[in-house]
Write a protein that holds these residues in place. Sequence first.
Motif, mmCIF file in Angstrom:
data_model
loop_
_atom_site.group_PDB
_atom_site.id
_atom_site.type_symbol
_atom_site.label_atom_id
_atom_site.label_comp_id
_atom_site.label_asym_id
_atom_site.label_seq_id
_atom_site.Cartn_x
_atom_site.Cartn_y
_atom_site.Cartn_z
ATOM 1 N N SER A 14 43.505 2.407 44.396
ATOM 2 C CA SER A 14 42.103 1.975 44.393
ATOM 3 C C SER A 14 41.181 3.114 43.967
ATOM 4 O O SER A 14 40.283 2.911 43.143
ATOM 5 C CB SER A 14 41.724 1.481 45.784
ATOM 6 N N ASP A 15 41.408 4.296 44.508
ATOM 7 C CA ASP A 15 40.580 5.450 44.152
ATOM 8 C C ASP A 15 40.742 5.813 42.678
ATOM 9 O O ASP A 15 39.765 6.159 42.009
ATOM 10 C CB ASP A 15 40.924 6.657 45.025
ATOM 11 N N LEU A 16 41.952 5.741 42.176
ATOM 12 C CA LEU A 16 42.176 6.053 40.763
ATOM 13 C C LEU A 16 41.480 5.048 39.853
ATOM 14 O O LEU A 16 40.960 5.424 38.799
ATOM 15 C CB LEU A 16 43.669 6.102 40.451
ATOM 16 N N LYS A 17 41.458 3.798 40.258
ATOM 17 C CA LYS A 17 40.746 2.793 39.469
ATOM 18 C C LYS A 17 39.256 3.129 39.386
ATOM 19 O O LYS A 17 38.637 2.984 38.333
ATOM 20 C CB LYS A 17 40.932 1.400 40.083
ATOM 21 N N VAL A 18 38.698 3.587 40.488
ATOM 22 C CA VAL A 18 37.282 3.957 40.507
ATOM 23 C C VAL A 18 37.037 5.163 39.600
ATOM 24 O O VAL A 18 36.073 5.186 38.829
ATOM 25 C CB VAL A 18 36.815 4.252 41.959
ATOM 26 N N ALA A 52 46.259 8.089 32.344
ATOM 27 C CA ALA A 52 45.989 7.737 33.742
ATOM 28 C C ALA A 52 46.083 6.236 33.965
ATOM 29 O O ALA A 52 46.609 5.787 34.991
ATOM 30 C CB ALA A 52 44.611 8.249 34.155
ATOM 31 N N LYS A 53 45.599 5.447 33.008
ATOM 32 C CA LYS A 53 45.691 3.989 33.131
ATOM 33 C C LYS A 53 47.142 3.531 33.152
ATOM 34 O O LYS A 53 47.519 2.668 33.945
ATOM 35 C CB LYS A 53 44.957 3.311 31.981
ATOM 36 N N GLU A 54 47.966 4.114 32.288
ATOM 37 C CA GLU A 54 49.382 3.751 32.252
ATOM 38 C C GLU A 54 50.057 4.089 33.583
ATOM 39 O O GLU A 54 50.807 3.277 34.132
ATOM 40 C CB GLU A 54 50.088 4.487 31.123
ATOM 41 N N ARG A 55 49.785 5.277 34.088
ATOM 42 C CA ARG A 55 50.385 5.691 35.368
ATOM 43 C C ARG A 55 49.875 4.832 36.515
ATOM 44 O O ARG A 55 50.622 4.524 37.446
ATOM 45 C CB ARG A 55 50.094 7.160 35.626
ATOM 46 N N ALA A 59 52.162 2.747 39.002
ATOM 47 C CA ALA A 59 52.100 2.943 40.452
ATOM 48 C C ALA A 59 51.807 1.632 41.171
ATOM 49 O O ALA A 59 52.404 1.336 42.212
ATOM 50 C CB ALA A 59 51.032 3.978 40.800
ATOM 51 N N GLU A 60 50.916 0.844 40.606
ATOM 52 C CA GLU A 60 50.584 -0.440 41.212
ATOM 53 C C GLU A 60 51.797 -1.369 41.196
ATOM 54 O O GLU A 60 52.080 -2.054 42.171
ATOM 55 C CB GLU A 60 49.410 -1.070 40.457
#
Length: 103
Positions: A14-18, A52-55, A59-60
Amino acid sequence: MTDTTHPSKDKLVSDLKVVVSDAEELLKLTAGQAGDKLGDVRVRLSERLAIAKERLIEAEAAVVEKTKKAAHATDDYVHAHPWQSVGVAAGVAFLLGLLAGRR
């Protein structure tokens, strides 16, 4: 891996999405700015955002897969040991009832 790490993984995703969303917004806001250094930074940031989006997606997917495995394992156990599962559920309900009754 313990069950206590799952909430932290969910929070991390969630934090990475933000962060990714904020970085994309920053790229859009600086699109009109000129300069070689700024252009280089924008290119590097764009590349790193893509990584970062790929990772993040990976992860999700891993979190979802582990959750599904845990659910299937629980389902298998309940089907193999129904009376023990009923006993555990009754014990948990009893303890929750005691805790709720104290308030």
